[in-house]
Design a protein around this motif. Structure first.
Motif, PDB file in Angstrom:
ATOM      1  N   THR A  30      -1.047  -2.987  -1.869  1.00 17.83           N
ATOM      2  CA  THR A  30      -1.009  -3.142  -0.411  1.00 17.83           C
ATOM      3  C   THR A  30      -0.189  -2.059   0.282  1.00 17.83           C
ATOM      4  O   THR A  30      -0.308  -1.896   1.497  1.00 17.83           O
ATOM      5  CB  THR A  30      -0.473  -4.539  -0.016  1.00 17.83           C
ATOM      6  OG1 THR A  30       0.817  -4.747  -0.590  1.00 17.83           O
ATOM      7  CG2 THR A  30      -1.430  -5.634  -0.454  1.00 17.83           C
ATOM      8  N   GLU A  37      -2.994  -3.430   9.234  1.00 17.73           N
ATOM      9  CA  GLU A  37      -3.033  -4.655   8.429  1.00 17.73           C
ATOM     10  C   GLU A  37      -1.645  -5.161   8.037  1.00 17.73           C
ATOM     11  O   GLU A  37      -1.517  -6.212   7.419  1.00 17.73           O
ATOM     12  CB  GLU A  37      -3.861  -4.429   7.156  1.00 17.73           C
ATOM     13  CG  GLU A  37      -5.330  -4.224   7.389  1.00 17.73           C
ATOM     14  CD  GLU A  37      -6.072  -5.479   7.835  1.00 17.73           C
ATOM     15  OE1 GLU A  37      -5.429  -6.509   8.106  1.00 17.73           O
ATOM     16  OE2 GLU A  37      -7.298  -5.415   7.918  1.00 17.73           O
ATOM     17  N   SER A  40      -0.845  -8.695   9.167  1.00 15.51           N
ATOM     18  CA  SER A  40      -1.854  -9.728   8.920  1.00 15.51           C
ATOM     19  C   SER A  40      -2.146  -9.793   7.428  1.00 15.51           C
ATOM     20  O   SER A  40      -1.501 -10.545   6.697  1.00 15.51           O
ATOM     21  CB  SER A  40      -3.114  -9.462   9.751  1.00 15.51           C
ATOM     22  OG  SER A  40      -3.590  -8.148   9.518  1.00 15.51           O
ATOM     23  N   LEU A  41      -3.063  -9.020   6.968  1.00 15.20           N
ATOM     24  CA  LEU A  41      -3.491  -9.104   5.572  1.00 15.20           C
ATOM     25  C   LEU A  41      -2.366  -8.793   4.583  1.00 15.20           C
ATOM     26  O   LEU A  41      -2.152  -9.535   3.622  1.00 15.20           O
ATOM     27  CB  LEU A  41      -4.690  -8.177   5.339  1.00 15.20           C
ATOM     28  CG  LEU A  41      -5.309  -8.159   3.958  1.00 15.20           C
ATOM     29  CD1 LEU A  41      -5.740  -9.559   3.524  1.00 15.20           C
ATOM     30  CD2 LEU A  41      -6.502  -7.214   3.937  1.00 15.20           C
ATOM     31  N   GLN A  44       0.268 -11.569   4.517  1.00 11.75           N
ATOM     32  CA  GLN A  44      -0.294 -12.820   3.993  1.00 11.75           C
ATOM     33  C   GLN A  44      -0.506 -12.774   2.482  1.00 11.75           C
ATOM     34  O   GLN A  44      -0.153 -13.717   1.770  1.00 11.75           O
ATOM     35  CB  GLN A  44      -1.620 -13.143   4.695  1.00 11.75           C
ATOM     36  CG  GLN A  44      -1.461 -13.525   6.141  1.00 11.75           C
ATOM     37  CD  GLN A  44      -0.735 -14.841   6.309  1.00 11.75           C
ATOM     38  OE1 GLN A  44      -0.791 -15.720   5.474  1.00 11.75           O
ATOM     39  NE2 GLN A  44      -0.023 -14.972   7.408  1.00 11.75           N
ATOM     40  N   ILE A  45      -1.091 -11.691   1.989  1.00 13.22           N
ATOM     41  CA  ILE A  45      -1.371 -11.630   0.550  1.00 13.22           C
ATOM     42  C   ILE A  45      -0.074 -11.483  -0.251  1.00 13.22           C
ATOM     43  O   ILE A  45       0.068 -12.066  -1.328  1.00 13.22           O
ATOM     44  CB  ILE A  45      -2.398 -10.519   0.213  1.00 13.22           C
ATOM     45  CG1 ILE A  45      -2.933 -10.717  -1.214  1.00 13.22           C
ATOM     46  CG2 ILE A  45      -1.823  -9.130   0.402  1.00 13.22           C
ATOM     47  CD1 ILE A  45      -4.131  -9.845  -1.542  1.00 13.22           C
ATOM     48  N   GLU A  82      -5.058 -19.169  -2.456  1.00 14.00           N
ATOM     49  CA  GLU A  82      -4.969 -18.423  -1.202  1.00 14.00           C
ATOM     50  C   GLU A  82      -4.933 -16.925  -1.488  1.00 14.00           C
ATOM     51  O   GLU A  82      -5.577 -16.127  -0.786  1.00 14.00           O
ATOM     52  CB  GLU A  82      -3.730 -18.839  -0.405  1.00 14.00           C
ATOM     53  CG  GLU A  82      -3.632 -18.102   0.913  1.00 14.00           C
ATOM     54  CD  GLU A  82      -2.416 -18.461   1.738  1.00 14.00           C
ATOM     55  OE1 GLU A  82      -2.034 -17.640   2.596  1.00 14.00           O
ATOM     56  OE2 GLU A  82      -1.831 -19.548   1.540  1.00 14.00           O
ATOM     57  N   THR A  83      -4.209 -16.536  -2.521  1.00 10.37           N
ATOM     58  CA  THR A  83      -4.154 -15.121  -2.910  1.00 10.37           C
ATOM     59  C   THR A  83      -5.554 -14.616  -3.229  1.00 10.37           C
ATOM     60  O   THR A  83      -5.935 -13.506  -2.818  1.00 10.37           O
ATOM     61  CB  THR A  83      -3.209 -14.927  -4.108  1.00 10.37           C
ATOM     62  OG1 THR A  83      -1.902 -15.380  -3.749  1.00 10.37           O
ATOM     63  CG2 THR A  83      -3.143 -13.470  -4.529  1.00 10.37           C
ATOM     64  N   CYS A  85      -8.316 -15.650  -1.973  1.00 11.63           N
ATOM     65  CA  CYS A  85      -9.017 -15.496  -0.696  1.00 11.63           C
ATOM     66  C   CYS A  85      -8.653 -14.171  -0.031  1.00 11.63           C
ATOM     67  O   CYS A  85      -9.528 -13.427   0.423  1.00 11.63           O
ATOM     68  CB  CYS A  85      -8.672 -16.678   0.216  1.00 11.63           C
ATOM     69  SG  CYS A  85      -9.414 -16.571   1.848  1.00 11.63           S
ATOM     70  N   TRP A  86      -7.356 -13.860  -0.006  1.00 12.67           N
ATOM     71  CA  TRP A  86      -6.919 -12.599   0.595  1.00 12.67           C
ATOM     72  C   TRP A  86      -7.421 -11.396  -0.195  1.00 12.67           C
ATOM     73  O   TRP A  86      -7.728 -10.351   0.378  1.00 12.67           O
ATOM     74  CB  TRP A  86      -5.401 -12.563   0.731  1.00 12.67           C
ATOM     75  CG  TRP A  86      -4.875 -13.560   1.727  1.00 12.67           C
ATOM     76  CD1 TRP A  86      -3.997 -14.575   1.475  1.00 12.67           C
ATOM     77  CD2 TRP A  86      -5.200 -13.649   3.112  1.00 12.67           C
ATOM     78  NE1 TRP A  86      -3.763 -15.282   2.628  1.00 12.67           N
ATOM     79  CE2 TRP A  86      -4.488 -14.744   3.652  1.00 12.67           C
ATOM     80  CE3 TRP A  86      -6.027 -12.921   3.962  1.00 12.67           C
ATOM     81  CZ2 TRP A  86      -4.572 -15.115   4.986  1.00 12.67           C
ATOM     82  CZ3 TRP A  86      -6.118 -13.293   5.297  1.00 12.67           C
ATOM     83  CH2 TRP A  86      -5.399 -14.382   5.795  1.00 12.67           C
ATOM     84  N   PHE A  89     -10.887 -10.777   1.050  1.00 14.99           N
ATOM     85  CA  PHE A  89     -10.861 -10.034   2.314  1.00 14.99           C
ATOM     86  C   PHE A  89     -10.549  -8.564   2.065  1.00 14.99           C
ATOM     87  O   PHE A  89     -11.140  -7.678   2.692  1.00 14.99           O
ATOM     88  CB  PHE A  89      -9.828 -10.624   3.281  1.00 14.99           C
ATOM     89  CG  PHE A  89     -10.339 -11.791   4.067  1.00 14.99           C
ATOM     90  CD1 PHE A  89     -11.272 -11.628   5.087  1.00 14.99           C
ATOM     91  CD2 PHE A  89      -9.886 -13.072   3.789  1.00 14.99           C
ATOM     92  CE1 PHE A  89     -11.746 -12.710   5.812  1.00 14.99           C
ATOM     93  CE2 PHE A  89     -10.345 -14.168   4.506  1.00 14.99           C
ATOM     94  CZ  PHE A  89     -11.281 -13.987   5.528  1.00 14.99           C
ATOM     95  N   SER A  90      -9.631  -8.294   1.152  1.00 11.17           N
ATOM     96  CA  SER A  90      -9.273  -6.917   0.823  1.00 11.17           C
ATOM     97  C   SER A  90     -10.471  -6.147   0.289  1.00 11.17           C
ATOM     98  O   SER A  90     -10.684  -4.979   0.634  1.00 11.17           O
ATOM     99  CB  SER A  90      -8.130  -6.891  -0.201  1.00 11.17           C
ATOM    100  OG  SER A  90      -6.987  -7.515   0.312  1.00 11.17           O
TER     101      SER A  90
END
Length: 127
Positions: A30, A37, A40-41, A44-45, A82-83, A85-86, A89-90
């Motif tokens: 990241t 990002e 946000s992303l 979150q991740i 949840e990770t 899910c992120w 998105f990535s």
């Protein structure tokens, strides 16, 4: 067959070690995400991947209370999901490639399976 060592600390748990390593991979990845990002992303991740470890550490300290132990292990599984899910998105945003996604997603599937086993075998961990 190699005999497993005694688990004296949450850091001795293989699932903790794997989750920590995966969170560190995500941290490194990241760093290269776009600046827009950051709040946000990226936040979150990083938060979700780190929470897998922190909830597991809390569970370890609560193992005197099986219901609380199970709850914290479940929280850890939720953060692992949840990770994932992120990570998706990535991938969709083009910040990671398919190979990286597949490797991390599979690692989190293994982590979730290990946590699930801990929940269902709480008696082995609780006292």
């Amino acid at each position: 067959m190699e005999k497993r060592g005694v688990i004296r600390h949450f850091r001795d748990l293989e699932v903790y070690q794997r989750a920590f390593a995966a969170a560190m991979v995500i941290y490194t990845l990241t760093k290269g995400f776009p600046a827009e990002e950051k709040y946000s992303l990226v936040d979150q991740i990083r938060r979700a991947s780190r929470s897998v470890c922190s909830n597991l550490a809390e569970a370890w300290r609560k193992r005197r209370y099986p219901a609380v132990f199970k709850n914290k292990v479940t929280d850890s599984m939720q953060e692992a999901s949840e990770t994932q899910c992120w990570l998706e998105f990535s991938l969709a945003c083009g910040y990671i490639d398919q190979s990286t996604f597949d490797k991390l997603d599979q690692e989190y599937e293994q982590i979730i399976a290990m946590l699930n086993s801990m929940e269902f075998n709480a008696k082995k961990f609780c006292y």
